[in-house]
Design a protein around this motif. Structure first.
Motif, short mmCIF file in Angstrom:
data_model
loop_
_atom_site.label_atom_id
_atom_site.label_comp_id
_atom_site.label_asym_id
_atom_site.label_seq_id
_atom_site.Cartn_x
_atom_site.Cartn_y
_atom_site.Cartn_z
N LEU A 252 0.80 -1.26 0.00
CA LEU A 252 0.16 0.19 0.09
C LEU A 252 0.97 1.37 -0.14
CD1 LEU A 252 -2.74 1.34 0.30
CD2 LEU A 252 -2.68 1.10 2.68
N LEU A 253 1.92 1.01 0.80
CA LEU A 253 2.65 2.32 0.78
C LEU A 253 3.34 2.61 -0.43
CD1 LEU A 253 4.45 1.61 4.25
CD2 LEU A 253 3.16 3.41 3.81
N MET A 254 3.85 1.67 -1.24
CA MET A 254 4.54 1.70 -2.41
C MET A 254 3.52 2.21 -3.47
SD MET A 254 7.32 -1.17 -2.45
CE MET A 254 7.88 -0.36 -4.23
N THR A 255 2.32 1.45 -3.42
CA THR A 255 1.17 1.89 -4.39
C THR A 255 0.80 3.31 -4.28
OG1 THR A 255 0.32 -0.55 -4.28
CG2 THR A 255 -1.16 1.43 -5.35
N GLY A 256 0.89 3.80 -2.99
CA GLY A 256 0.51 5.01 -2.67
C GLY A 256 1.39 6.11 -3.32
N LEU A 257 2.71 5.71 -3.04
CA LEU A 257 3.77 6.70 -3.60
C LEU A 257 3.59 6.65 -5.32
CD1 LEU A 257 6.98 6.03 -1.51
CD2 LEU A 257 5.56 8.04 -1.83
#
Length: 614
Positions: A252-257
């Motif tokens: 999720l963090l990477m997708t958010g970025l």
């Protein structure tokens, strides 16, 4: 130094924040009252597992009461999250590691806030109505989705479909679980980057396509940025629905970025994403560093980003000049390369944590991942969207067909000859050397640096190859003994109890598929009678005693005496033999003994310095 101090400080804070008192020693059935935190439905006929909070346990002081306990009910009790229940249950402290250096179940549950596990003797009595709240919204949503899946899907596929949407894997049949693991497809059952990326991609392309159908929106609105924002919210909802475990949070963090980069017209692919996501996860949950999920997920994604950054100029050029057919070929090649890179990198961690490597992982992923990406996950998203309107039957049917294909591939690959390579237990030093080597290989530019990194990884493998295996093992109950025979096979004192421990000992000894052999086997090198057993190995004499008589008889003969009874009050033994009795095993956990040229070494699960979960 500052970063090291900050890390140690974060670990200390996390221990107090996430930790829990461990259940005291069991003294029989107890009346238990608590509020239902979560209900996990198991395979059909096996009942359900219930997580309880706000506990009142008979005979246990409030300061010694765990934050959470996990109970198993034999039948589907129809329990609802938020309700307070009472029942008669047996609650134990979570199991410790079955051998020193093996997976520590108690540590894992300690940081989950679970200080006790057990089962209920009877159906639970609801003594308080279900209380709503934001913390129970997703739990109730999971239960609704699982019931809908059970209504529309068959028993074989329903468990896997629930795992892909809600993250609950309890209802998956054991044979399907084993097939997914042995085929190299188990990552598809754990909500991680693959699933979050697929969900975000489905939402992104659907929203963008829908807005592009309206000329005014396509000409005047930033539909790409709107689609990115919508996919980010959809991915966040999916991660929360699936329980927000470490791989999902990282994804999720990477997708958010990535989506923020799309909205800011920046390049979304960089190792900075990995660094940011890892730092964020470790700040929130520093205990995740030692978990297999953190290690495998970050290693796989970092390796793929490094590789594609290296070949990006050529790959983008091929893609720009390609027609439809060539792009399809490039897609297949991309799956092969991705599976090969992820499989090789995560294989190191799989060998350390699970003592197994899946040979046909690339082949099975080539056959299953496209169906998952183009059929299973889009159908899952559509089913969840349509459930409030009662229109989920058709997408769930499509999802079931894709799931059955995935299962068929898993069982086919798992049955191939030599599908899994099993090894013995690796030392921690191997994991450290391999992790450092892989990190250097990805970050150190130039072939000289990569050569140094490869040498570091090789050193890790050499440490594993020359690391000694335990000659004798004793469980934490002090009642089960294991001996490594001259042929390398595992021989145990009994097969009647502690089956979980025996299975794990077999896996840790590199014989996961074998049948446990008994001391009575002629090749074991163990000679037993009713009072005990004698072992002669490498010049050392070991006695396993069950009675005071055997203890006195073997006292002068043995170099090492192991006993499943207390020895300290038995007189008549004044030799220099090293002795371990029932209390040593119960206090120190499982023991492993190693034979050297001039001494016998011993390792135990719980050292002299007790940890919070001990």
């Amino acid at each position: 130094m500052t970063l090291c101090a900050a890390g140690l400080g974060a670990a200390k804070v996390a221990t107090g924040l996430y930790g829990t008192p461990i259940m005291p020693k069991v003294s029989g059935p107890k009346n238990v009252s608590g509020v239902i935190e979560r209900v996990e439905f198991l395979e059909e006929g096996d009942g359900s597992r219930v997580l309880l909070r706000n506990l009142v346990i008979e005979g246990v002081a409030p300061e010694d009461t765990p934050k959470l306990v996990r109970l198993r009910f034999r039948k589907d009790e129809g329990l609802v999250p938020g309700a307070r229940i009472e029942t008669l249950a047996k609650i134990d402290a979570p199991s410790r590691a079955v051998l020193p250096g093996a997976y520590d179940f108690r540590r894992h549950l300690f940081f989950e806030g679970i200080g006790g596990v057990g089962f209920s003797y009877k159906s639970a009595a609801v003594v308080g109505d279900a209380v709503g709240g934001a913390d129970l919204l997703f739990e109730n949503t999971r239960n609704v989705i699982e019931r809908k899946i059970s209504e529309h899907a068959g028993r074989v596929s329903a468990g896997i479909m629930s795992a892909l949407i809600t993250g609950q894997r309890g209802a998956i049949a054991d044979e399907d679980d084993d097939a997914m693991r042995d085929s190299g497809l188990y990552h598809l059952l754990s909500i991680s980057g693959t699933h979050v990326t697929m969900v975000a991609g489905v939402i992104f392309f659907f929203i963008r396509f829908a807005l592009a159908c309206f000329p005014y929106a396509a000409l005047h609105w930033p539909i790409k940025k709107i689609a990115a924002a919508a996919s980010l919210f959809g991915a966040a909802f999916y991660v929360l629905l699936a329980g927000a475990e470490v791989p999902a949070m990282r994804a999720l963090l990477m997708t958010g970025l990535i989506m923020v980069a799309v909205m800011l017209d920046r390049s979304p692919f960089s190792l900075r994403l990995i660094a940011f996501a890892a730092l964020a996860v470790l700040i929130m949950s520093p205990q995740a560093l030692m978990g297999v999920s953190f290690q495998m997920s970050f290693a796989a994604v970092a390796a793929m980003i490094c590789f594609y950054e290296y070949i990006r100029p050529w790959w983008m050029g091929w893609h720009a000049r390609a027609g439809f057919v060539r792009r399809c070929v490039l897609y297949v090649i991309g799956i092969v390369i991705t599976s090969a890179i992820a499989g090789c990198v995560t294989g190191i961690f799989s060998l350390y944590h699970f003592q197994a490597f899946q040979i046909y992982g690339v082949l099975s992923n080539m056959m299953a991942v496209p169906i998952t990406g183009f059929v299973v996950m889009p159908a899952a998203v559509l089913a969840v969207v349509l459930m409030p309107f009662g229109l989920e039957a058709l997408p769930l049917k499509a999802m079931e067909e894709g799931t059955l294909w995935m299962l068929a591939v898993a069982h086919w690959a798992a049955r191939l000859d030599g599908a899994v390579i099993n090894v013995g237990q690796w030392p921690l030093a191997t994991l450290v050397f391999c992790s450092i080597g892989l990190t250097l290989f990805m970050l150190w530019r130039g072939w000289r640096g990569k050569g140094v990194a490869a040498f570091v990884v090789l050193c890790g493998f050499l440490i594993a190859a020359f690391s000694p295996s335990p000659e004798i093992m004793v469980s934490d109950t002090g009642k089960l003994f294991g001996v490594r025979g001259a042929d390398g096979a595992l021989y145990v004192s009994s097969r009647r109890g502690e089956r979980f421990t025996i299975e794990n000992w077999q896996r840790l000894s590199g014989h996961a598929d074998g049948v446990p052999l008994l001391f009575s086997n002629r090749d074991s090198g163990v000679r037993c009678d009713a009072d005990g057993c004698r072992i002669g190995r490498d010049g050392w004499k070991v006695s396993i005693v069950h009675t005071p008589k055997a203890y006195r008889e073997d006292c002068a003969w043995a170099d090492l005496i192991l006993s499943d009874i207390p020895l300290r009050k038995i007189r008549g033994c004044n030799s220099g033999a090293v002795r371990f009795d029932l209390f040593d095993f119960r206090r120190g956990g499982a023991h492993a003994f190693y034979f050297g040229k001039d001494r016998i070494s011993v390792r135990k699960v719980s050292g002299d310095t007790l940890r919070p979960w001990d």
